[in-house]
Design a protein around this motif. Structure first.
Motif, PDB file in Angstrom:
ATOM      1  N   PRO A  22       0.563  -0.815   0.162  1.00  0.00           N
ATOM      2  CA  PRO A  22       0.062  -0.365   0.063  1.00  0.00           C
ATOM      3  C   PRO A  22       1.210   1.091   0.197  1.00  0.00           C
ATOM      4  O   PRO A  22       2.506   1.217   0.882  1.00  0.00           O
ATOM      5  CB  PRO A  22      -1.202  -0.432   1.313  1.00  0.00           C
ATOM      6  CG  PRO A  22      -0.504  -1.949   1.613  1.00  0.00           C
ATOM      7  CD  PRO A  22       0.624  -2.216   1.179  1.00  0.00           C
ATOM      8  N   PRO A  23       0.025   2.157  -0.669  1.00  0.00           N
ATOM      9  CA  PRO A  23       1.525   3.552  -0.391  1.00  0.00           C
ATOM     10  C   PRO A  23       1.289   4.135   1.077  1.00  0.00           C
ATOM     11  O   PRO A  23       0.553   4.261   1.811  1.00  0.00           O
ATOM     12  CB  PRO A  23       0.409   4.166  -1.682  1.00  0.00           C
ATOM     13  CG  PRO A  23      -0.700   3.875  -1.406  1.00  0.00           C
ATOM     14  CD  PRO A  23      -0.542   2.240  -1.598  1.00  0.00           C
ATOM     15  N   TYR A  51      -0.058  -6.519   3.809  1.00  0.00           N
ATOM     16  CA  TYR A  51      -0.554  -5.521   5.690  1.00  0.00           C
ATOM     17  C   TYR A  51       0.737  -5.068   6.573  1.00  0.00           C
ATOM     18  O   TYR A  51       2.149  -5.342   6.507  1.00  0.00           O
ATOM     19  CB  TYR A  51      -1.214  -6.939   5.932  1.00  0.00           C
ATOM     20  CG  TYR A  51      -1.772  -6.089   6.939  1.00  0.00           C
ATOM     21  CD1 TYR A  51      -3.361  -5.251   7.106  1.00  0.00           C
ATOM     22  CD2 TYR A  51      -1.223  -5.716   8.184  1.00  0.00           C
ATOM     23  CE1 TYR A  51      -3.423  -4.772   7.990  1.00  0.00           C
ATOM     24  CE2 TYR A  51      -2.152  -4.695   9.381  1.00  0.00           C
ATOM     25  CZ  TYR A  51      -3.132  -4.375   9.137  1.00  0.00           C
ATOM     26  OH  TYR A  51      -4.199  -3.974   9.812  1.00  0.00           O
ATOM     27  N   HIS A  52       0.524  -4.097   6.418  1.00  0.00           N
ATOM     28  CA  HIS A  52       2.179  -3.135   7.670  1.00  0.00           C
ATOM     29  C   HIS A  52       1.006  -2.566   8.570  1.00  0.00           C
ATOM     30  O   HIS A  52       0.329  -2.087   9.025  1.00  0.00           O
ATOM     31  CB  HIS A  52       1.920  -1.658   6.953  1.00  0.00           C
ATOM     32  CG  HIS A  52       2.947  -2.475   5.740  1.00  0.00           C
ATOM     33  ND1 HIS A  52       4.170  -2.110   5.546  1.00  0.00           N
ATOM     34  CD2 HIS A  52       2.232  -2.608   4.249  1.00  0.00           C
ATOM     35  CE1 HIS A  52       4.506  -3.265   4.631  1.00  0.00           C
ATOM     36  NE2 HIS A  52       3.344  -3.235   2.945  1.00  0.00           N
ATOM     37  N   ARG A  53       1.489  -3.465  10.158  1.00  0.00           N
ATOM     38  CA  ARG A  53       0.647  -2.663  10.790  1.00  0.00           C
ATOM     39  C   ARG A  53       1.151  -1.570  11.637  1.00  0.00           C
ATOM     40  O   ARG A  53       2.282  -1.524  11.314  1.00  0.00           O
ATOM     41  CB  ARG A  53       1.160  -4.101  12.212  1.00  0.00           C
ATOM     42  CG  ARG A  53       2.068  -4.172  13.054  1.00  0.00           C
ATOM     43  CD  ARG A  53       2.831  -5.803  13.512  1.00  0.00           C
ATOM     44  NE  ARG A  53       2.367  -4.619  15.115  1.00  0.00           N
ATOM     45  CZ  ARG A  53       2.236  -5.796  16.251  1.00  0.00           C
ATOM     46  NH1 ARG A  53       3.839  -6.333  15.825  1.00  0.00           N
ATOM     47  NH2 ARG A  53       1.951  -5.531  17.066  1.00  0.00           N
ATOM     48  N   GLU A  54       0.606  -1.019  13.199  1.00  0.00           N
ATOM     49  CA  GLU A  54       1.249   0.001  13.483  1.00  0.00           C
ATOM     50  C   GLU A  54       2.806   0.418  13.676  1.00  0.00           C
ATOM     51  O   GLU A  54       2.944  -1.042  14.143  1.00  0.00           O
ATOM     52  CB  GLU A  54      -0.020   1.159  14.175  1.00  0.00           C
ATOM     53  CG  GLU A  54      -0.102   0.561  15.932  1.00  0.00           C
ATOM     54  CD  GLU A  54       0.113  -0.814  16.074  1.00  0.00           C
ATOM     55  OE1 GLU A  54      -1.102  -1.630  15.212  1.00  0.00           O
ATOM     56  OE2 GLU A  54       0.534  -1.709  16.764  1.00  0.00           O
ATOM     57  N   GLU A  55       3.124   1.144  13.918  1.00  0.00           N
ATOM     58  CA  GLU A  55       4.946   1.067  15.129  1.00  0.00           C
ATOM     59  C   GLU A  55       4.990   2.419  15.419  1.00  0.00           C
ATOM     60  O   GLU A  55       3.575   3.590  15.478  1.00  0.00           O
ATOM     61  CB  GLU A  55       5.954   1.804  13.606  1.00  0.00           C
ATOM     62  CG  GLU A  55       6.037   0.717  12.333  1.00  0.00           C
ATOM     63  CD  GLU A  55       6.571  -0.840  13.039  1.00  0.00           C
ATOM     64  OE1 GLU A  55       7.287  -0.543  14.047  1.00  0.00           O
ATOM     65  OE2 GLU A  55       6.915  -1.340  11.707  1.00  0.00           O
ATOM     66  N   ILE A  71       1.955   5.118  14.793  1.00  0.00           N
ATOM     67  CA  ILE A  71       1.399   5.653  13.878  1.00  0.00           C
ATOM     68  C   ILE A  71       1.169   4.243  12.819  1.00  0.00           C
ATOM     69  O   ILE A  71       2.120   3.588  12.893  1.00  0.00           O
ATOM     70  CB  ILE A  71       1.584   6.829  13.062  1.00  0.00           C
ATOM     71  CG1 ILE A  71       3.383   6.234  12.769  1.00  0.00           C
ATOM     72  CG2 ILE A  71       1.502   7.795  13.504  1.00  0.00           C
ATOM     73  CD1 ILE A  71       4.226   7.093  12.085  1.00  0.00           C
ATOM     74  N   ARG A  72       0.781   4.685  11.559  1.00  0.00           N
ATOM     75  CA  ARG A  72      -0.115   2.918  10.611  1.00  0.00           C
ATOM     76  C   ARG A  72       1.133   3.467   8.940  1.00  0.00           C
ATOM     77  O   ARG A  72       0.046   4.899   9.244  1.00  0.00           O
ATOM     78  CB  ARG A  72      -1.077   2.354  10.256  1.00  0.00           C
ATOM     79  CG  ARG A  72      -1.591   1.241  11.179  1.00  0.00           C
ATOM     80  CD  ARG A  72      -2.303   0.482  10.439  1.00  0.00           C
ATOM     81  NE  ARG A  72      -1.802  -0.418   9.163  1.00  0.00           N
ATOM     82  CZ  ARG A  72      -3.692  -0.895   8.634  1.00  0.00           C
ATOM     83  NH1 ARG A  72      -3.807  -0.517   9.281  1.00  0.00           N
ATOM     84  NH2 ARG A  72      -2.956  -1.662   7.729  1.00  0.00           N
ATOM     85  N   LYS A  73       1.911   3.448   9.181  1.00  0.00           N
ATOM     86  CA  LYS A  73       1.945   4.120   8.013  1.00  0.00           C
ATOM     87  C   LYS A  73       1.972   3.775   6.325  1.00  0.00           C
ATOM     88  O   LYS A  73       1.733   4.928   5.329  1.00  0.00           O
ATOM     89  CB  LYS A  73       3.974   4.404   8.182  1.00  0.00           C
ATOM     90  CG  LYS A  73       4.510   4.858   8.702  1.00  0.00           C
ATOM     91  CD  LYS A  73       6.456   4.965   8.677  1.00  0.00           C
ATOM     92  CE  LYS A  73       6.636   5.331   9.398  1.00  0.00           C
ATOM     93  NZ  LYS A  73       8.112   4.743   9.754  1.00  0.00           N
ATOM     94  N   ARG A  74       1.393   2.596   6.117  1.00  0.00           N
ATOM     95  CA  ARG A  74       0.631   1.764   4.926  1.00  0.00           C
ATOM     96  C   ARG A  74      -0.331   1.575   5.229  1.00  0.00           C
ATOM     97  O   ARG A  74      -0.344  -0.253   5.448  1.00  0.00           O
ATOM     98  CB  ARG A  74       1.924   1.421   4.268  1.00  0.00           C
ATOM     99  CG  ARG A  74       3.442   1.855   4.019  1.00  0.00           C
ATOM    100  CD  ARG A  74       3.992   0.698   3.447  1.00  0.00           C
ATOM    101  NE  ARG A  74       5.382   1.357   2.955  1.00  0.00           N
ATOM    102  CZ  ARG A  74       5.596   1.592   1.790  1.00  0.00           C
ATOM    103  NH1 ARG A  74       4.451   2.068   0.642  1.00  0.00           N
ATOM    104  NH2 ARG A  74       7.100   2.686   2.069  1.00  0.00           N
ATOM    105  N   PRO A  75      -1.831   2.182   5.913  1.00  0.00           N
ATOM    106  CA  PRO A  75      -3.037   1.484   5.540  1.00  0.00           C
ATOM    107  C   PRO A  75      -3.414   1.202   4.169  1.00  0.00           C
ATOM    108  O   PRO A  75      -2.707   1.630   3.216  1.00  0.00           O
ATOM    109  CB  PRO A  75      -3.619   2.475   6.157  1.00  0.00           C
ATOM    110  CG  PRO A  75      -3.585   4.112   5.948  1.00  0.00           C
ATOM    111  CD  PRO A  75      -1.835   3.245   5.771  1.00  0.00           C
ATOM    112  N   GLY A  76      -4.611   0.597   4.207  1.00  0.00           N
ATOM    113  CA  GLY A  76      -5.225   0.068   3.559  1.00  0.00           C
ATOM    114  C   GLY A  76      -5.330  -0.846   2.275  1.00  0.00           C
ATOM    115  O   GLY A  76      -5.845  -1.163   1.187  1.00  0.00           O
ATOM    116  N   THR A  77      -4.440  -1.936   3.087  1.00  0.00           N
ATOM    117  CA  THR A  77      -4.882  -3.494   2.057  1.00  0.00           C
ATOM    118  C   THR A  77      -5.791  -3.915   1.755  1.00  0.00           C
ATOM    119  O   THR A  77      -6.305  -4.528   0.465  1.00  0.00           O
ATOM    120  CB  THR A  77      -4.284  -4.280   3.479  1.00  0.00           C
ATOM    121  OG1 THR A  77      -3.108  -3.780   4.552  1.00  0.00           O
ATOM    122  CG2 THR A  77      -4.054  -5.792   2.505  1.00  0.00           C
TER     123      THR A  77
END
Ligand code: FAD
Length: 318
Positions: A22-23, A51-55, A71-77
């Motif tokens: 995801p962008p 999928y990218h979890r929050e960091e 923060i979640r940098k790449r949401p939207g999967t």
């Protein structure tokens, strides 16, 4: 269609598929379409979306103290998956991880996927958060990908977390899992890693996608070891181009894989950025051709922001 049905329908022909990220938050679907539009001529039957979890990040306050913020940098999967299915009429495979999810949240996410008509999932554990030394499961969440596979399988049998649900709708997810030709970095040895990989298959996973590797001998040995261990599902090689100098350090650090001397030399000896890109493309073409000759079910390319590079590779191979 399910990923495994695509393999069956191909009748031994090697397919090609892509994985995209995801962008970054604030980006748009245009970034995704700009990446995928030029690759659709290769007719990928499915496209994976990570999928990218929050960091946690630490922001310095005027007082000098640091504030911990999630923060979640790449949401939207999931949104990206549905957009891809809509625009290209191909199957999308969302990656689903254990990290950051309780079992209830996982169940709800799977219900959403089911209602959206997404019936492929790559089930993963996820990595440790930055600043955490090891993977820590969410309280009430799963510790290993195996547990996630079991939950998926139970939903496929109509079993939900709430025992009061009787005659629950049976989902029909095709479950993929990750495998590591050079061993997962936390596993004490290959045998132990294979032991747990086999458990994921016995629990209901139907195919394996491998971590990237830069020498095919790792993949071939991994497949042989899997077969000897009784793992008989399709094993899809994950492939990534190396085209930049910094990747010589970042890729081994981030993905715990080795790079052969010849590849490193080719990148180091190249005169400039264009030369490094050419060297990386040549390497990946050679890798892909050999894998295709050996009849792998699918060449699965990690595209990141390398669409042009992947296009050149796929054009030379297919
Ligand atoms: P597991 O299968 O749970 O294995 C993790 C480790 O625990 C291994 O060392 C294994 O041998 C061991 N193990 C497994 N089960 C047990 C058990 N029951 N008891 C004791 N030990 C056990 N990460 C993301 O965050 N998002 C993504 O989208 C994503 N996509 C990926 C796609 C692919 C193809 C691959 C290869 C990796 C991807 N990852 C992604 C990274 C992945 O989450 C990490 O590699 C993670 O560290 C392990 O995930 P896993 O699913 O292989 O874990």
């Amino acid at each position: 269609m399910k990923v495994t049905e695509h393999f069956k329908a191909a009748k031994g022909k090697t397919l090609v598929s892509f994985e995209i990220l995801p962008p970054l938050k604030g980006g748009s679907m245009k970034t995704i379409f700009d990446t995928l539009d030029p690759l659709m001529e290769f007719k990928p039957p499915f496209i994976d979306v990570t999928y990218h979890r929050e960091e946690y990040i630490y922001k310095k306050r005027p007082s000098g103290y640091y504030e911990k913020t999630a923060i979640r940098k790449r949401p939207g999967t999931v949104g990206i998956c549905t957009s891809i299915m809509h625009r290209y009429n191909v199957d999308a495979v969302p990656h689903l991880i254990c990290g950051g999810f309780t079992k209830e949240e996982t169940e709800n996410a799977l219900i959403d996927l089911n209602f959206l008509g997404i019936n492929n999932v790559l089930a993963l554990r996820g990595d440790a958060r930055k600043f955490e030394g090891k993977f820590i499961p969410e309280p009430g969440g799963h510790a290993f990908a195996l547990d996630l596979v079991q939950q998926l399988k139970e939903m496929n049998e109509g079993k939900y977390l709430d025992n009061n649900i009787v005659n629950g709708n049976k989902t029909d997810f095709c479950i993929g899992v990750a495998g590591y030709p050079e061993k997962h970095f936390e596993a004490p040895n290959h045998r132990s890693d294979l032991h747990f990989l086999k458990k994921k298959i016995e629990a209901g996973a139907e195919y394996i996608v491998t971590q990237m590797f830069f020498e095919n001998k790792h993949y071939f040995k991994f497949v042989d070891d899997c077969r000897a261990a009784g793992i008989d599902v399709p094993i899809v090689p994950g492939l990534k181009p190396i085209t930049k100098l910094y990747q010589l350090n970042s890729i081994p650090r981030l993905f715990h894989v080795n790079m052969p001397n010849d590849l490193v030399d080719a990148i180091l000896d190249a005169k400039d950025a264009a030369g490094r890109t050419e060297a990386g493309i040549e390497w990946l073409i050679a890798q892909s051709k050999e894998l295709k000759e050996k009849g792998v079910p699918c060449l699965h390319y990690y595209t990141m922001s390398d669409a042009e590079v992947i296009k050149k590779v796929a054009s030379a191979v297919l």
